[in-house]
Scaffold this motif. Sequence first.
Motif, PDB file in Angstrom:
ATOM      1  N   THR A   1       6.545  -9.741  -3.935  1.00 20.88           N
ATOM      2  CA  THR A   1       5.459  -8.871  -5.169  1.00 20.88           C
ATOM      3  C   THR A   1       5.753  -8.310  -6.222  1.00 20.88           C
ATOM      4  O   THR A   1       6.288  -8.047  -6.148  1.00 20.88           O
ATOM      5  N   ARG A   2       4.698  -8.113  -6.619  1.00 21.41           N
ATOM      6  CA  ARG A   2       4.813  -7.357  -8.227  1.00 21.41           C
ATOM      7  C   ARG A   2       4.768  -6.119  -8.081  1.00 21.41           C
ATOM      8  O   ARG A   2       4.463  -5.529  -7.341  1.00 21.41           O
ATOM      9  N   LEU A   3       5.330  -5.573  -8.892  1.00 24.88           N
ATOM     10  CA  LEU A   3       5.586  -3.940  -8.842  1.00 24.88           C
ATOM     11  C   LEU A   3       4.097  -3.290  -8.926  1.00 24.88           C
ATOM     12  O   LEU A   3       3.463  -3.545 -10.792  1.00 24.88           O
ATOM     13  N   HIS A   4       3.131  -2.317  -7.961  1.00 28.96           N
ATOM     14  CA  HIS A   4       2.342  -1.626  -8.575  1.00 28.96           C
ATOM     15  C   HIS A   4       2.736  -0.374  -8.430  1.00 28.96           C
ATOM     16  O   HIS A   4       1.847   0.644  -8.359  1.00 28.96           O
ATOM     17  N   LEU A   5       3.137  -0.220  -9.386  1.00 32.51           N
ATOM     18  CA  LEU A   5       3.202   1.150 -10.552  1.00 32.51           C
ATOM     19  C   LEU A   5       2.392   1.986 -11.499  1.00 32.51           C
ATOM     20  O   LEU A   5       1.748   3.108 -11.376  1.00 32.51           O
ATOM     21  N   ASP A   6       0.926   0.894 -10.883  1.00 30.08           N
ATOM     22  CA  ASP A   6      -0.401   1.742 -11.368  1.00 30.08           C
ATOM     23  C   ASP A   6      -1.114   2.204 -10.455  1.00 30.08           C
ATOM     24  O   ASP A   6      -1.929   4.009 -10.546  1.00 30.08           O
ATOM     25  N   GLN A   7      -0.260   2.245  -8.986  1.00 30.03           N
ATOM     26  CA  GLN A   7      -0.667   3.220  -8.021  1.00 30.03           C
ATOM     27  C   GLN A   7      -0.585   4.208  -8.032  1.00 30.03           C
ATOM     28  O   GLN A   7      -0.460   5.443  -7.334  1.00 30.03           O
ATOM     29  N   MET A   8       0.759   4.611  -8.814  1.00 28.56           N
ATOM     30  CA  MET A   8       1.866   6.122  -8.644  1.00 28.56           C
ATOM     31  C   MET A   8       0.478   6.988 -10.014  1.00 28.56           C
ATOM     32  O   MET A   8       1.060   8.024  -9.858  1.00 28.56           O
TER      33      MET A   8
ATOM     34  N   SER B   1       0.560  -0.806  -0.023  1.00 31.75           N
ATOM     35  CA  SER B   1      -0.006  -0.514  -0.084  1.00 31.75           C
ATOM     36  C   SER B   1       0.842   1.501   0.214  1.00 31.75           C
ATOM     37  O   SER B   1       0.205   2.743   0.252  1.00 31.75           O
ATOM     38  N   TYR B   2       2.055   0.926   0.193  1.00 35.29           N
ATOM     39  CA  TYR B   2       3.285   2.671   0.460  1.00 35.29           C
ATOM     40  C   TYR B   2       2.817   3.803  -0.941  1.00 35.29           C
ATOM     41  O   TYR B   2       2.733   4.457  -0.304  1.00 35.29           O
ATOM     42  N   LEU B   3       3.364   2.302  -1.227  1.00 34.84           N
ATOM     43  CA  LEU B   3       3.015   3.722  -3.667  1.00 34.84           C
ATOM     44  C   LEU B   3       1.548   4.290  -3.530  1.00 34.84           C
ATOM     45  O   LEU B   3       1.575   4.950  -3.544  1.00 34.84           O
ATOM     46  N   SER B   4       0.271   3.742  -2.895  1.00 36.35           N
ATOM     47  CA  SER B   4      -0.741   4.043  -3.414  1.00 36.35           C
ATOM     48  C   SER B   4      -1.060   5.185  -2.355  1.00 36.35           C
ATOM     49  O   SER B   4      -1.207   6.525  -2.789  1.00 36.35           O
ATOM     50  N   ILE B   5      -0.286   5.563  -1.116  1.00 35.45           N
ATOM     51  CA  ILE B   5      -0.432   5.976  -0.295  1.00 35.45           C
ATOM     52  C   ILE B   5       0.154   7.350  -0.797  1.00 35.45           C
ATOM     53  O   ILE B   5      -0.148   9.001  -0.806  1.00 35.45           O
ATOM     54  N   ILE B   6       1.621   7.323  -0.623  1.00 36.75           N
ATOM     55  CA  ILE B   6       2.792   8.316  -1.107  1.00 36.75           C
ATOM     56  C   ILE B   6       2.063   9.222  -2.718  1.00 36.75           C
ATOM     57  O   ILE B   6       2.006  10.563  -2.345  1.00 36.75           O
ATOM     58  N   SER B   7       1.922   8.703  -3.108  1.00 37.54           N
ATOM     59  CA  SER B   7       0.642   9.047  -4.454  1.00 37.54           C
ATOM     60  C   SER B   7      -0.681   9.475  -4.221  1.00 37.54           C
ATOM     61  O   SER B   7      -0.969  10.561  -4.609  1.00 37.54           O
ATOM     62  N   ARG B   8      -1.573   9.439  -3.092  1.00 37.73           N
ATOM     63  CA  ARG B   8      -2.272   9.949  -3.176  1.00 37.73           C
ATOM     64  C   ARG B   8      -2.256  11.120  -2.077  1.00 37.73           C
ATOM     65  O   ARG B   8      -3.182  12.515  -2.200  1.00 37.73           O
TER      66      ARG B   8
ATOM     67  N   GLU C   1       9.692  14.219  -7.731  1.00 42.83           N
ATOM     68  CA  GLU C   1      11.416  12.796  -7.377  1.00 42.83           C
ATOM     69  C   GLU C   1      10.368  12.517  -6.014  1.00 42.83           C
ATOM     70  O   GLU C   1      10.435  12.677  -5.348  1.00 42.83           O
ATOM     71  N   LEU C   2      10.697  11.323  -6.725  1.00 35.02           N
ATOM     72  CA  LEU C   2      10.241  10.311  -5.535  1.00 35.02           C
ATOM     73  C   LEU C   2      11.682   9.198  -6.015  1.00 35.02           C
ATOM     74  O   LEU C   2      11.978   8.525  -6.799  1.00 35.02           O
ATOM     75  N   GLU C   3      12.317   9.021  -4.515  1.00 40.48           N
ATOM     76  CA  GLU C   3      13.410   7.421  -4.263  1.00 40.48           C
ATOM     77  C   GLU C   3      13.066   7.011  -3.245  1.00 40.48           C
ATOM     78  O   GLU C   3      12.894   7.265  -2.336  1.00 40.48           O
ATOM     79  N   ILE C   4      13.072   6.170  -3.740  1.00 36.78           N
ATOM     80  CA  ILE C   4      12.483   4.615  -2.070  1.00 36.78           C
ATOM     81  C   ILE C   4      14.067   4.151  -1.993  1.00 36.78           C
ATOM     82  O   ILE C   4      14.539   2.750  -3.500  1.00 36.78           O
ATOM     83  N   THR C   5      14.363   3.881  -1.004  1.00 35.44           N
ATOM     84  CA  THR C   5      15.369   2.671  -1.192  1.00 35.44           C
ATOM     85  C   THR C   5      15.161   1.899  -0.087  1.00 35.44           C
ATOM     86  O   THR C   5      15.046   1.673   0.694  1.00 35.44           O
ATOM     87  N   LEU C   6      15.637   0.662   0.001  1.00 35.81           N
ATOM     88  CA  LEU C   6      15.511  -0.271   0.509  1.00 35.81           C
ATOM     89  C   LEU C   6      15.985  -0.658   1.169  1.00 35.81           C
ATOM     90  O   LEU C   6      17.444  -0.756   0.371  1.00 35.81           O
ATOM     91  N   TYR C   7      16.098  -1.763   2.300  1.00 33.20           N
ATOM     92  CA  TYR C   7      17.557  -2.612   2.830  1.00 33.20           C
ATOM     93  C   TYR C   7      16.928  -3.372   3.567  1.00 33.20           C
ATOM     94  O   TYR C   7      17.488  -4.023   4.237  1.00 33.20           O
ATOM     95  N   LEU C   8      15.994  -4.470   2.808  1.00 36.79           N
ATOM     96  CA  LEU C   8      15.295  -5.937   2.747  1.00 36.79           C
ATOM     97  C   LEU C   8      16.925  -6.341   2.083  1.00 36.79           C
ATOM     98  O   LEU C   8      16.528  -7.027   3.528  1.00 36.79           O
ATOM     99  N   HIS C   9      17.254  -6.710   1.844  1.00 39.19           N
ATOM    100  CA  HIS C   9      18.349  -7.554   1.460  1.00 39.19           C
ATOM    101  C   HIS C   9      19.602  -7.805   2.654  1.00 39.19           C
ATOM    102  O   HIS C   9      20.149  -8.840   2.651  1.00 39.19           O
ATOM    103  N   LEU C  10      19.843  -6.617   3.955  1.00 44.19           N
ATOM    104  CA  LEU C  10      20.243  -6.177   4.702  1.00 44.19           C
ATOM    105  C   LEU C  10      20.013  -7.142   6.156  1.00 44.19           C
ATOM    106  O   LEU C  10      19.971  -7.417   7.013  1.00 44.19           O
ATOM    107  N   VAL C  11      18.294  -7.268   5.718  1.00 40.34           N
ATOM    108  CA  VAL C  11      17.918  -8.444   6.890  1.00 40.34           C
ATOM    109  C   VAL C  11      17.690  -9.431   6.844  1.00 40.34           C
ATOM    110  O   VAL C  11      17.277 -10.506   5.748  1.00 40.34           O
ATOM    111  N   PRO C  12      18.380 -10.530   7.113  1.00 39.46           N
ATOM    112  CA  PRO C  12      17.999 -12.280   7.585  1.00 39.46           C
ATOM    113  C   PRO C  12      17.420 -12.570   7.325  1.00 39.46           C
ATOM    114  O   PRO C  12      15.870 -12.732   7.708  1.00 39.46           O
ATOM    115  N   GLY C  13      16.923 -13.266   5.907  1.00 35.61           N
ATOM    116  CA  GLY C  13      15.459 -13.517   5.476  1.00 35.61           C
ATOM    117  C   GLY C  13      14.855 -13.372   4.858  1.00 35.61           C
ATOM    118  O   GLY C  13      13.982 -14.259   4.704  1.00 35.61           O
TER     119      GLY C  13
END
Length: 504
Positions: free
Chosen positions: A407-414, A375-382, A389-401
């Motif tokens: 999930t697929r990219l919900h680009l239509d929410q933008m 829901s994050y992209l939808s919330i930001i867009s609304r 300019e929108l930059e989203i930086t993830l650090y999920l690869h630093l979280v074990p497991g």
Amino acid sequence: MQSMEDQTRDQGHRKQTSGFHQLPMELWIVVTEHLRQDASRSFQFYPIRPLNMPAIKSLRLTSRSFNAIVEPLYWERVELFPTTRPGESRQIIQHLHHNPAHRQLVKCLVLSKWRPPPPLGDGADSNPTPEPTRPHVDLLSEIFTKLHNLRAIQVTWSHMTCAMYEHLYSLQQLEYLEFVKPPIIPLEGTLDTGRLNATALRLKAIAVSMGAVATIPGVSACARLFLSPSLEQLSISSSMAPFIHTLTNQNSFDQLRHYEAVEPFDLGGFEEFYAFAAHCPNLTSVKFRPRITTEVNELDAIPSPPDNILTQLRCFDGTLQLAARIVPGRPVERVITACPSFQLDNAFEASLKRLSNSSRSIKALRLNIRYLEDSYLSIISRVMAPLEELEITLYLHLVPGVGKIETRLHLDQMKPLSRLRAFVLKNLQSPSIGPGPGAVPEPFPEMADGPSQVSAMKELCKNHHSLEYVELGQTARWSKNHDGWTWRSSSGSAVVDLQATGDQ
């Protein structure tokens, strides 16, 4: 006896060499500037990029002419590692001691990880270096006080003597200063901070992070440097913030543009910061780094700043909750923020609404989050539809497991972001991971290169007609030009007509 062919070849070589050395000195200086490395390897604030020293050393051995050209560059930046590289540091110090002309060339000094030798009979020192080879503090202090043309100084985990602190106040060309936990060591006599006059200095930027072992004289000596009237950028740790705020809150800092509080920031110290900010009428950028364990309710307890301060603020860097507390009512255009993992989407949306409703001028948002909720992209867009300019930086690869987004990219929410010019969605580059291709895993393995991103790019361009730049993942970067869109990566590049049928 040389053959005619050999003689002709030698004559041609001499002509080429003669022409080679007849090039104007100005051209050679321009050429040597390409020996500078990426600016990201420099230390904080200092604008002069460090040099490729192996290349400089090789050029010095090429010829006398090359040595004369690159010698000023060779001595421009001096790095001393007296504990880890004692022999090399001793040679540099002794050379500078006997060569005043080379001392005049030194503009940047790096002193790293120097510790006093342990007391005799004390076997607690973990450094295996024999003590006779470690430069003595008096030798370090003596050469330091003979460098009069320094523009930048970086001291990292190293002791400072009273004489070294006092010498800082005599450096008329000093512009950039960075201290990383440098305590002061007691010598004969005491540091007379009362006669240290910083008003004649031309310091533009200071970054100071004091450790728990720092003494009051050392903190005081550093803090008085902040009284330089030309100061434009200020970065301090929480241990120094109250002291500096108290020392300087009676002065006006008309030139100060950037304020940064690094390491764990005492949340109870915001009242002191607000009092300090009242004396900084032209502050345009602030950055806060609260400790990772900061709770949301702690941030909610921070008082809002008075209306008459931070009136020129354009850029804010800090947690999302902190931004929602400080940014409202200010002409902020860019927000760089991190947020914890919210328990509920409505908490994330509430923080964005508070930020957006009270500051309509925000054009850029950079969000550092652990995981991209559906829901994050939808919330930001609304909530923040005017974003460019929108930059989203993830650090999920630093979280074990956790390695990728399932999930697929919900680009239509933008779709509501009709003014979007730049969109970035990728993994965070960890400081512990070296730069380069493949250093950080792809968050979207199914779209790991330019050709596999064409369908996603088509969807983005269909909904965002002003789009000029896109990054999806770590590999490919898309930019718009007169021929269409171009993607670039370490494996190559290609021009793509996204309006044509087919993928390429």
